[in-house]
Enzyme design. Structure first.
Site, mmCIF file in Angstrom:
data_model
loop_
_atom_site.group_PDB
_atom_site.id
_atom_site.type_symbol
_atom_site.label_atom_id
_atom_site.label_comp_id
_atom_site.label_asym_id
_atom_site.label_seq_id
_atom_site.Cartn_x
_atom_site.Cartn_y
_atom_site.Cartn_z
ATOM 1 N N ASP A 42 0.828 -1.208 0.000
ATOM 2 C CA ASP A 42 0.000 0.000 0.000
ATOM 3 C C ASP A 42 0.863 1.258 0.000
ATOM 4 O O ASP A 42 0.685 2.161 -0.830
ATOM 5 C CB ASP A 42 -0.923 0.017 1.234
ATOM 6 C CG ASP A 42 -1.976 -1.073 1.210
ATOM 7 O OD1 ASP A 42 -3.120 -0.783 0.850
ATOM 8 O OD2 ASP A 42 -1.640 -2.223 1.552
ATOM 9 N N THR A 52 -7.264 -4.883 0.136
ATOM 10 C CA THR A 52 -6.039 -5.351 0.800
ATOM 11 C C THR A 52 -6.235 -6.728 1.426
ATOM 12 O O THR A 52 -5.307 -7.538 1.456
ATOM 13 C CB THR A 52 -5.576 -4.334 1.872
ATOM 14 O OG1 THR A 52 -5.418 -3.060 1.254
ATOM 15 C CG2 THR A 52 -4.257 -4.747 2.487
#
Length: 392
Positions: A63, A160
């Site tokens: 990320d 995610t």
């Protein structure tokens, strides 16, 4: 930069946004390359690479690394004064004194990725970036959005949880100008080219792939899908694999939404996590409309890609009370479906409003994306008929 005709966009305003789209596609290709490397390492061993955000959703090295990489590329190629970015991650966790090891891993990941920039037709930095430069690139994504001017919306790793589990996830990048999405790019590294594989867990697909390895020339999985407003076209490229170079147009093929209008034949997508959407309400809604197939539960904006590619016909999301949709979770997917011939609105039939900052303010109940207008009308009508009896 390549001529516009190579982009596959030669209809309306051939020059507008072509440079930005070219850079965005290359940046997302690079980001997918980065994510694949990190995901391989996450799956092979459990490490401290996964952290928890304030809302307990996971955040990984990927990320932060993708956000830094894309931020650096956009600023270097378009000029930092000309680039404003609104994105999901901040630097608070990375800046803590006990996060030195995590920051070091992010810096290494970013530099390893940027070193490969020439393969993607982009310029690499003259020297490796230091910690302060990586933190600056992440924190530069501090735009608040709004109705005026131009800004990029980035979700570095959308889904995610799917990423951590070795399943579907997406890298999403969109350009918004005066409150309107003008281009969108979706990188889907695990998207299988065979539609039927979408309903299998990606780990099962990986096992089968090892038993029957694809030939070096076959396109097994992974794609980047992109579109530009007003073109009436959406395109898909394979991911750059191994040590290959991105040579435009990189085997790009046009994608179109499905022509299925019969609800009984349609496939509908919904989020995997019940916390993000009411499965019970969508199940009742699907039954009342006549959707008979089992729902395709997929992580991330891959659901938008599935509709744009014609692999599914409907995406419905009705968040529970108190949940606010963020613009980076939808901007790229919305324009891609629209240019591929589909329809995306809120449950009241109104377009999604990307001009109110980081959230989709004023959203009427939920989000409905469809391959065609007839299916969309039926679902809008069914929502109105069912809503008052729901507990949302």
């Amino acid at each position: 930069m390549e001529e516009t005709k190579d982009m596959g966009f030669s209809t309306l305003e051939p020059e507008k946004y072509s440079k930005e789209l070219d850079i965005a596609v290359r940046a997302v290709q690079m980001a997918c390359f980065l994510c694949q490397k990190v995901q391989e390492s996450l799956i092979s061993k459990t490490t401290s690479q996964v952290q928890a955000k304030d809302d307990n959703s996971p955040v990984t090295i990927a990320d932060w690394s993708v956000q830094a990489t894309v931020s650096w590329i956009l600023s270097e190629t378009l000029g930092s004064r000309n680039v404003a970015i609104i994105a999901e991650e901040d630097v608070q966790t990375l800046s803590k004194t006990d996060s030195a090891g995590l920051l070091e891993a992010v810096v290494q990941t970013v530099n390893d990725c940027l070193a490969e920039a020439p393969r993607f037709g982009l310029k690499a930095p003259g020297t490796s970036l230091g910690s302060s430069e990586v933190l600056e690139a992440i924190s530069r994504c501090n735009s608040t959005g709004g109705p005026n001017g131009r800004f990029w919306a980035l979700d570095p790793v959308d889904g995610t949880l799917g990423f951590v589990r070795g399943d579907q996830y997406a890298v999403a990048l969109a350009l918004i100008e005066d409150g309107e999405v003008v281009l969108g790019v979706l990188g889907c590294p695990n998207y299988p080219m065979r539609k039927e594989w979408l309903s299998y867990h990606h780990r099962y697909h990986r096992i089968i792939s090892k038993l029957t390895p694809p030939t070096s020339e076959s396109w097994d999985k992974g794609c980047v899908i992109y579109a530009r407003r007003g073109s009436g076209e959406a395109w898909m490229q394979p991911l750059i694999q191994g040590h290959k170079k991105l040579v435009w147009p990189n085997s790009a093929t046009p994608v179109k939404v499905s022509t299925i209008e019969n609800p009984a034949l349609a496939t509908f997508c919904e989020p995997v996590e019940k916390a993000n959407s009411s499965h019970s309400f969508t199940a009742g809604l699907a039954h009342s409309v006549g959707l008979r197939k089992q729902p395709l539960r997929v992580y991330s904006m891959v659901k938008y890609a599935a509709i744009a590619r014609g692999d599914a016909e409907v995406f419905m999301k009705f968040a529970r009370a108190g949940y606010k949709e963020k613009i980076w979770d939808h901007a790229a997917g919305v324009i891609i479906i629209q240019e591929a011939g589909g329809v995306v609105t809120d449950a009241g039939g109104c377009p999604l409003d990307f001009s109110k900052g980081m959230y989709l303010e004023g959203l009427d109940r939920g989000i409905i994306a469809c391959a065609g207008g007839k299916l969309h009308e039926k679902i809008i009508g069914a929502v109105d008929a069912s809503w008052n009896s729901s507990s949302l």
